[in-house]
Design a protein around this motif. Structure first.
Motif, short mmCIF file in Angstrom:
data_model
loop_
_atom_site.label_atom_id
_atom_site.label_comp_id
_atom_site.label_asym_id
_atom_site.label_seq_id
_atom_site.Cartn_x
_atom_site.Cartn_y
_atom_site.Cartn_z
N TYR A 163 6.31 4.30 0.81
CA TYR A 163 5.05 4.30 1.55
C TYR A 163 3.94 4.87 0.69
O TYR A 163 4.17 5.74 -0.15
N LEU A 183 0.63 6.37 5.23
CA LEU A 183 1.31 5.78 6.38
C LEU A 183 1.58 4.30 6.21
O LEU A 183 2.17 3.66 7.07
N THR A 184 1.16 3.73 5.08
CA THR A 184 1.28 2.29 4.84
C THR A 184 2.60 1.96 4.15
O THR A 184 2.87 2.44 3.05
N TYR A 185 3.41 1.11 4.81
CA TYR A 185 4.67 0.65 4.23
C TYR A 185 4.38 -0.21 3.00
O TYR A 185 3.50 -1.05 3.01
N VAL A 186 5.16 -0.01 1.91
CA VAL A 186 4.95 -0.75 0.68
C VAL A 186 6.18 -1.58 0.27
O VAL A 186 6.05 -2.74 -0.08
#
Length: 145
Positions: free
Chosen positions: A84, A87-90
């Protein structure tokens, strides 16, 4: 404390370069992050029978994860790594050890084009003996510092 020691070492290196007549490199251009060690287990009773263990070396935008998936119980054990940026999934990466086996691995997780890069990796291990019922470890969180 680690950050203070790292900053002191960076300041000393820059001062030495300037004293020697070299150009100073901004600390942001040569960011160094402390590596992290992890071990995540699935227990049978009090014995860790299936686990993933290794190290994370953080880069500016990605991280290199090395270690072993250890399966001493048979069936199939899979290490799962979720990356991540805040909070952003990568990214998700997995490595599997089938049967009573140890599988070494080395992988790069993250997105080299993502400004700021990843700063969190959640690690867990799953196990199944029939492909229908799965058991999961608790998640382990490493944060880039």
């Amino acid at each position: 404390m680690r950050n203070l020691l790292r900053r002191a070492a960076t300041t000393a290196a820059v001062a030495a370069a300037v004293a020697a007549g070299g150009a100073a490199v901004p600390a942001e251009a040569a960011a160094q992050y402390a590596p992290d060690h992890f071990k995540v287990c699935i227990y049978w009773g009090t014995i860790c029978k299936v686990y993933v263990e290794g190290d994370i070396v953080w880069g500016n935008r990605t991280a290199t994860i090395t270690g072993n998936v250890v399966n001493t119980y048979g069936g199939s054990a899979t290490a799962i790594f979720r990356s991540y940026a805040g909070l952003t999934y990568v990214d998700t990466d997995t490595r599997t050890a089938s049967g009573v086996h140890t599988t070494p691995f080395s992988l790069v997780s993250g997105d080299p084009n993502l400004v700021g890069g990843i700063n969190k990796i959640y690690t867990e291990v799953s196990w199944t003996d029939d492909g229908l019922d799965y058991y999961y470890s608790d998640e382990w969180l490493d944060i880039r510092d």
